[in-house]
Design an enzyme around this catalytic site. Structure first.
Site, PDB file in Angstrom:
ATOM      1  CB  ILE A  14      -0.972  -0.027   1.200  1.00 30.64           C
ATOM      2  CG1 ILE A  14      -2.162   0.895   0.969  1.00 30.64           C
ATOM      3  CG2 ILE A  14      -0.268   0.307   2.520  1.00 30.64           C
ATOM      4  CD1 ILE A  14      -3.302   0.675   1.956  1.00 30.64           C
ATOM      5  N   GLY A  35       3.777  -3.904  11.304  1.00 26.83           N
ATOM      6  CA  GLY A  35       2.850  -4.161  10.196  1.00 26.83           C
ATOM      7  C   GLY A  35       2.749  -3.010   9.201  1.00 26.83           C
ATOM      8  CG  ASP A  37       1.048   2.202  12.551  1.00 22.25           C
ATOM      9  OD1 ASP A  37       0.780   2.150  13.765  1.00 22.25           O
ATOM     10  OD2 ASP A  37       1.220   3.276  11.940  1.00 22.25           O
ATOM     11  CB  SER A 120      -8.682  -5.669  12.682  1.00 17.79           C
ATOM     12  OG  SER A 120      -8.810  -4.533  13.505  1.00 17.79           O
ATOM     13  CB  THR A 121      -6.701  -9.347   8.864  1.00 16.99           C
ATOM     14  OG1 THR A 121      -5.760  -8.665   8.002  1.00 16.99           O
ATOM     15  CG2 THR A 121      -8.112  -8.938   8.519  1.00 16.99           C
ATOM     16  N   GLY A 122      -4.070  -8.592  11.026  1.00 17.45           N
ATOM     17  CA  GLY A 122      -2.690  -8.980  11.358  1.00 17.45           C
ATOM     18  C   GLY A 122      -2.519  -9.092  12.857  1.00 17.45           C
TER      19      GLY A 122
HETATM   20  N1  APR Z   1       0.793  -2.987   2.386  1.00 16.17           N
HETATM   21  C1  APR Z   1      -0.436  -3.536   2.496  1.00 16.17           C
HETATM   22  N2  APR Z   1      -0.810  -4.327   3.517  1.00 16.17           N
HETATM   23  C2  APR Z   1       0.126  -4.586   4.464  1.00 16.17           C
HETATM   24  C3  APR Z   1       1.428  -4.046   4.427  1.00 16.17           C
HETATM   25  C4  APR Z   1       1.745  -3.218   3.327  1.00 16.17           C
HETATM   26  N3  APR Z   1       2.963  -2.645   3.189  1.00 16.17           N
HETATM   27  N4  APR Z   1       2.103  -4.493   5.530  1.00 16.17           N
HETATM   28  C5  APR Z   1       1.261  -5.286   6.204  1.00 16.17           C
HETATM   29  N5  APR Z   1       0.074  -5.357   5.573  1.00 16.17           N
HETATM   30  C6  APR Z   1      -1.129  -6.116   5.933  1.00 16.17           C
HETATM   31  C7  APR Z   1      -0.939  -7.324   6.819  1.00 16.17           C
HETATM   32  O1  APR Z   1      -0.420  -8.415   6.073  1.00 16.17           O
HETATM   33  C8  APR Z   1      -2.375  -7.536   7.266  1.00 16.17           C
HETATM   34  O2  APR Z   1      -3.084  -8.229   6.248  1.00 16.17           O
HETATM   35  O3  APR Z   1      -1.979  -5.280   6.686  1.00 16.17           O
HETATM   36  C9  APR Z   1      -2.933  -6.099   7.344  1.00 16.17           C
HETATM   37  C10 APR Z   1      -3.134  -5.576   8.762  1.00 16.17           C
HETATM   38  O4  APR Z   1      -2.121  -6.106   9.616  1.00 16.17           O
HETATM   39  P1  APR Z   1      -1.384  -5.172  10.728  1.00 16.17           P
HETATM   40  O5  APR Z   1      -0.526  -4.212  10.033  1.00 16.17           O
HETATM   41  O6  APR Z   1      -0.794  -6.094  11.725  1.00 16.17           O
HETATM   42  O7  APR Z   1      -2.583  -4.331  11.366  1.00 16.17           O
HETATM   43  P2  APR Z   1      -3.662  -4.740  12.469  1.00 16.17           P
HETATM   44  O8  APR Z   1      -3.958  -6.205  12.480  1.00 16.17           O
HETATM   45  O9  APR Z   1      -4.806  -3.779  12.239  1.00 16.17           O
HETATM   46  O10 APR Z   1      -2.936  -4.403  13.850  1.00 16.17           O
HETATM   47  C11 APR Z   1      -2.688  -3.052  14.145  1.00 16.17           C
HETATM   48  O11 APR Z   1      -0.391  -3.436  14.703  1.00 16.17           O
HETATM   49  O12 APR Z   1       1.317  -2.402  13.603  1.00 16.17           O
HETATM   50  C12 APR Z   1       0.545  -2.356  14.741  1.00 16.17           C
HETATM   51  O13 APR Z   1       0.477  -0.041  15.349  1.00 16.17           O
HETATM   52  C13 APR Z   1      -0.281  -1.102  14.820  1.00 16.17           C
HETATM   53  O14 APR Z   1      -1.002  -1.574  17.049  1.00 16.17           O
HETATM   54  C14 APR Z   1      -1.401  -1.558  15.705  1.00 16.17           C
HETATM   55  C15 APR Z   1      -1.643  -2.993  15.230  1.00 16.17           C
END
Ligand code: APR
Length: 175
Positions: A14, A35, A37, A120-122
């Protein structure tokens, strides 16, 4: 165009998308993390964190907006997804609210093209099949009232997420 004609599922990173806005799956502090973020903050540079500091956090289910800084995207919409706690704590409604709030905020800033990660799926552990169904259904409902948003991408970082979105799409969003 109908809402579903304005929605697409893609695989990729993204942070590389030159859309009006990318959505960040943040936490309530908005001060970065891992992730997507972490990837967004790394690609945007330190100015993004400065903007986020000034926002003073964001409750789960809501969204805040900043500039895109070093990203190809003009804006970043930060939303905070729910941590999955088994499904009995309003997580589904909170996740739907993330998509609704992000699109409402986008429309207020004349954003026409926007990309979402799988919120939220990570780290937050939300079951991916349920999350995809909620994402597609809520965006389709929201777009019906937001004609000025003409392209929404669901950006899947890996093939398994793409497959889940494709199956949810075939079932018809909330199907
Ligand atoms: N581009 C697109 N999608 C991505 C990327 C990227 N560069 N990097 C990771 N993802 C995907 C992951 O594979 C997952 O499918 O984003 C999705 C959400 O995963 P997370 O980033 O872990 O977000 P989430 O599950 O919402 O957890 C949020 O994690 O990073 C911390 O600060 C954040 O505390 C918060 C929590």
């Amino acid at each position: 165009m109908s809402p579903r004609d304005r929605m697409r599922i893609v695989q990729g990173d993204i942070t590389r998308l030159a859309v009006d806005a990318i959505v960040n799956a943040a936490n309530t502090t908005l001060l970065g993390g891992g992730g997507v973020d972490g990837a967004i903050h790394r690609a945007a540079g330190p100015g993004l964190l400065e903007d986020c500091r000034a926002l003073g956090g964001c409750p789960t289910g809501e969204a805040r907006i900043t500039g895109g800084h070093g990203l190809p995207a003009k804006w970043v919409i930060h939303t905070v997804g729910p941590v999955w706690k088994g499904g009995g704590h309003g997580e589904r409604d909170q996740l739907a609210s993330c998509y609704r709030s992000s699109l409402t905020l986008a429309a207020r800033h004349a954003i026409a093209t926007i990309a979402f990660p799988a919120i939220s799926t990570g780290a937050y552990g939300f079951p991916i099949e349920d999350a995809c169904r909620i994402a597609l259904g809520e965006v389709e409902r929201s777009l019906a009232a937001l004609p000025a948003i003409h392209d929404v991408s669901f950006v899947c970082f890996d093939a398994s997420t793409l497959d889940c979105y494709a199956m949810a799409w075939a079932r018809g969003g909330d199907g």
